[in-house]
Design a protein around this motif. Structure first.
Motif, mmCIF file in Angstrom:
data_model
loop_
_atom_site.group_PDB
_atom_site.id
_atom_site.type_symbol
_atom_site.label_atom_id
_atom_site.label_comp_id
_atom_site.label_asym_id
_atom_site.label_seq_id
_atom_site.Cartn_x
_atom_site.Cartn_y
_atom_site.Cartn_z
ATOM 1 N N THR A 118 -21.636 -35.808 -37.106
ATOM 2 C CA THR A 118 -22.659 -36.851 -37.230
ATOM 3 C C THR A 118 -23.502 -37.003 -35.964
ATOM 4 O OG1 THR A 118 -21.275 -38.003 -38.846
ATOM 5 C CG2 THR A 118 -23.051 -39.263 -37.835
ATOM 6 N N PRO A 119 -22.929 -36.984 -34.756
ATOM 7 C CA PRO A 119 -23.785 -37.075 -33.566
ATOM 8 C C PRO A 119 -24.818 -35.939 -33.477
ATOM 9 C CG PRO A 119 -21.537 -37.577 -32.964
ATOM 10 C CD PRO A 119 -21.509 -37.079 -34.389
ATOM 11 N N ASP A 120 -24.432 -34.729 -33.888
ATOM 12 C CA ASP A 120 -25.399 -33.627 -33.913
ATOM 13 C C ASP A 120 -26.567 -33.964 -34.833
ATOM 14 O OD1 ASP A 120 -23.894 -32.143 -32.165
ATOM 15 O OD2 ASP A 120 -23.219 -30.666 -33.652
ATOM 16 N N LEU A 121 -26.256 -34.493 -36.007
ATOM 17 C CA LEU A 121 -27.300 -34.866 -36.961
ATOM 18 C C LEU A 121 -28.182 -35.973 -36.396
ATOM 19 C CD1 LEU A 121 -28.627 -34.565 -39.708
ATOM 20 C CD2 LEU A 121 -26.919 -36.136 -40.630
ATOM 21 N N LEU A 122 -27.588 -36.933 -35.695
ATOM 22 C CA LEU A 122 -28.372 -38.022 -35.106
ATOM 23 C C LEU A 122 -29.306 -37.520 -34.009
ATOM 24 C CD1 LEU A 122 -25.705 -40.868 -34.983
ATOM 25 C CD2 LEU A 122 -27.610 -40.604 -36.581
ATOM 26 N N PHE A 123 -28.839 -36.580 -33.200
ATOM 27 C CA PHE A 123 -29.706 -36.029 -32.161
ATOM 28 C C PHE A 123 -30.826 -35.194 -32.775
ATOM 29 C CE2 PHE A 123 -26.683 -37.522 -29.145
ATOM 30 C CZ PHE A 123 -27.380 -37.610 -27.945
ATOM 31 N N ALA A 132 -33.743 -30.152 -41.873
ATOM 32 C CA ALA A 132 -33.185 -28.975 -41.192
ATOM 33 C C ALA A 132 -31.851 -29.326 -40.525
ATOM 34 C CB ALA A 132 -34.170 -28.440 -40.162
ATOM 35 N N GLY A 133 -31.791 -30.511 -39.897
ATOM 36 C CA GLY A 133 -30.537 -30.947 -39.265
ATOM 37 C C GLY A 133 -29.436 -31.186 -40.287
ATOM 38 N N LEU A 134 -29.803 -31.799 -41.414
ATOM 39 C CA LEU A 134 -28.819 -32.054 -42.465
ATOM 40 C C LEU A 134 -28.309 -30.747 -43.065
ATOM 41 C CD1 LEU A 134 -27.323 -34.127 -44.175
ATOM 42 C CD2 LEU A 134 -29.290 -34.159 -45.717
ATOM 43 N N PHE A 135 -29.225 -29.806 -43.302
ATOM 44 C CA PHE A 135 -28.818 -28.503 -43.836
ATOM 45 C C PHE A 135 -27.862 -27.797 -42.880
ATOM 46 C CE2 PHE A 135 -29.373 -23.912 -44.106
ATOM 47 C CZ PHE A 135 -29.002 -23.696 -45.421
ATOM 48 N N LYS A 136 -28.161 -27.854 -41.588
ATOM 49 C CA LYS A 136 -27.304 -27.191 -40.599
ATOM 50 C C LYS A 136 -25.910 -27.802 -40.584
ATOM 51 C CE LYS A 136 -25.707 -26.392 -36.259
ATOM 52 N NZ LYS A 136 -24.436 -26.941 -35.837
ATOM 53 N N GLU A 137 -25.839 -29.134 -40.660
ATOM 54 C CA GLU A 137 -24.532 -29.787 -40.656
ATOM 55 C C GLU A 137 -23.767 -29.529 -41.949
ATOM 56 O OE1 GLU A 137 -23.105 -30.862 -37.998
ATOM 57 O OE2 GLU A 137 -24.959 -30.428 -36.939
ATOM 58 N N LEU A 138 -24.461 -29.487 -43.067
ATOM 59 C CA LEU A 138 -23.794 -29.142 -44.331
ATOM 60 C C LEU A 138 -23.295 -27.696 -44.298
ATOM 61 C CD1 LEU A 138 -26.114 -30.909 -46.922
ATOM 62 C CD2 LEU A 138 -23.791 -31.558 -46.247
ATOM 63 N N TYR A 139 -24.068 -26.822 -43.675
ATOM 64 C CA TYR A 139 -23.644 -25.428 -43.521
ATOM 65 C C TYR A 139 -22.400 -25.343 -42.637
ATOM 66 C CZ TYR A 139 -23.908 -20.442 -42.488
ATOM 67 O OH TYR A 139 -23.627 -19.112 -42.354
ATOM 68 N N ASP A 140 -22.350 -26.154 -41.584
ATOM 69 C CA ASP A 140 -21.178 -26.176 -40.700
ATOM 70 C C ASP A 140 -19.947 -26.754 -41.387
ATOM 71 O OD1 ASP A 140 -22.503 -25.028 -38.609
ATOM 72 O OD2 ASP A 140 -22.779 -26.887 -37.476
ATOM 73 N N SER A 141 -20.134 -27.588 -42.414
ATOM 74 C CA SER A 141 -18.989 -28.227 -43.067
ATOM 75 C C SER A 141 -18.309 -27.315 -44.079
ATOM 76 C CB SER A 141 -19.440 -29.524 -43.760
ATOM 77 O OG SER A 141 -20.270 -29.233 -44.861
ATOM 78 N N ILE A 152 -23.933 -36.151 -21.757
ATOM 79 C CA ILE A 152 -24.080 -35.705 -23.142
ATOM 80 C C ILE A 152 -24.003 -34.185 -23.139
ATOM 81 C CG2 ILE A 152 -25.627 -35.647 -25.128
ATOM 82 C CD1 ILE A 152 -26.838 -38.266 -24.054
ATOM 83 N N GLY A 153 -23.251 -33.631 -24.052
ATOM 84 C CA GLY A 153 -23.068 -32.191 -24.088
ATOM 85 C C GLY A 153 -24.362 -31.426 -24.311
ATOM 86 N N ASP A 154 -24.376 -30.197 -23.833
ATOM 87 C CA ASP A 154 -25.559 -29.350 -23.966
ATOM 88 C C ASP A 154 -25.963 -29.142 -25.418
ATOM 89 O OD1 ASP A 154 -25.611 -29.082 -21.241
ATOM 90 O OD2 ASP A 154 -24.501 -27.195 -21.245
ATOM 91 N N ASP A 155 -24.996 -29.126 -26.300
ATOM 92 C CA ASP A 155 -25.262 -28.924 -27.722
ATOM 93 C C ASP A 155 -26.204 -30.001 -28.266
ATOM 94 O OD1 ASP A 155 -23.567 -29.550 -30.706
ATOM 95 O OD2 ASP A 155 -24.774 -27.761 -30.353
ATOM 96 N N LYS A 156 -26.036 -31.221 -27.806
ATOM 97 C CA LYS A 156 -26.870 -32.338 -28.299
ATOM 98 C C LYS A 156 -28.326 -32.165 -27.874
ATOM 99 C CE LYS A 156 -23.184 -34.310 -29.898
ATOM 100 N NZ LYS A 156 -22.336 -33.196 -30.249
ATOM 101 N N TYR A 157 -28.557 -31.660 -26.664
ATOM 102 C CA TYR A 157 -29.921 -31.409 -26.219
ATOM 103 C C TYR A 157 -30.585 -30.328 -27.065
ATOM 104 C CZ TYR A 157 -28.846 -34.253 -22.171
ATOM 105 O OH TYR A 157 -28.493 -35.292 -21.365
ATOM 106 N N MET A 158 -29.807 -29.333 -27.420
ATOM 107 C CA MET A 158 -30.358 -28.269 -28.264
ATOM 108 C C MET A 158 -30.679 -28.793 -29.658
ATOM 109 S SD MET A 158 -28.389 -24.846 -27.127
ATOM 110 C CE MET A 158 -27.111 -25.216 -25.966
ATOM 111 N N HIS A 159 -29.856 -29.686 -30.183
ATOM 112 C CA HIS A 159 -30.155 -30.301 -31.479
ATOM 113 C C HIS A 159 -31.439 -31.129 -31.391
ATOM 114 C CE1 HIS A 159 -26.827 -29.401 -34.210
ATOM 115 N NE2 HIS A 159 -26.109 -29.268 -33.110
ATOM 116 N N PHE A 160 -31.595 -31.882 -30.310
ATOM 117 C CA PHE A 160 -32.794 -32.688 -30.115
ATOM 118 C C PHE A 160 -34.036 -31.796 -30.034
ATOM 119 C CE2 PHE A 160 -35.904 -35.042 -27.652
ATOM 120 C CZ PHE A 160 -35.884 -36.283 -28.276
#
Length: 131
Positions: free
Chosen positions: A103-108, A85-94, A42-50
């Protein structure tokens, strides 16, 4: 002896730092891409999201509990804050020019929020008195 707000804050800081150290230790730029924490692929990014979901939800839940002394509402607030916070971050990225909604970032982040909510419950639940 009654616990003070400072005692609860110290618990939150210690647990948050341990979680962040554990999950961001894989963010070393020197590591090959195929070697990640626990070698799960699993990519490092997912651990940081978790870790971010855990830290945000736990900190928000504990501070809310200190202010209100209502465990049920602090648990709900903890979960909502971490996932929000996760949803806001993903909406900001979109947005235009962003990296896109992932979506995987949001799930983590949501999985981290679940752990943070559980830790909020463990830290703030009433203690049984020993006789």
């Amino acid at each position: 002896m009654k616990e003070s707000k400072f005692d609860n804050f110290i618990k939150v800081v210690v647990i948050s730092n341990l979680l962040l150290l554990m999950f961001t230790s894989s963010a070393n730029a020197q590591q090959p891409k195929d070697q990640t924490l626990f070698s799960l692929g699993i990519g490092d990014d997912k651990y940081m999201h978790f870790a971010a979901g855990t830290g945000v939800s736990m900190l928000a839940g504990c501070l809310f509990h200190d202010a209100t002394r209502d465990l049920n509402r602090s648990i709900k607030f903890s979960a909502a804050t971490g996932i929000g916070a996760g949803l806001f971050k993903e909406l900001y990225d979109s947005r235009k020019g962003g990296s896109g909604f992932d979506t995987p970032d949001l799930l983590f982040t949501a999985a981290g929020a679940v752990l943070g909510t559980y830790l909020t419950h463990i830290i703030n639940k009433p203690r049984k008195r020993r006789r």
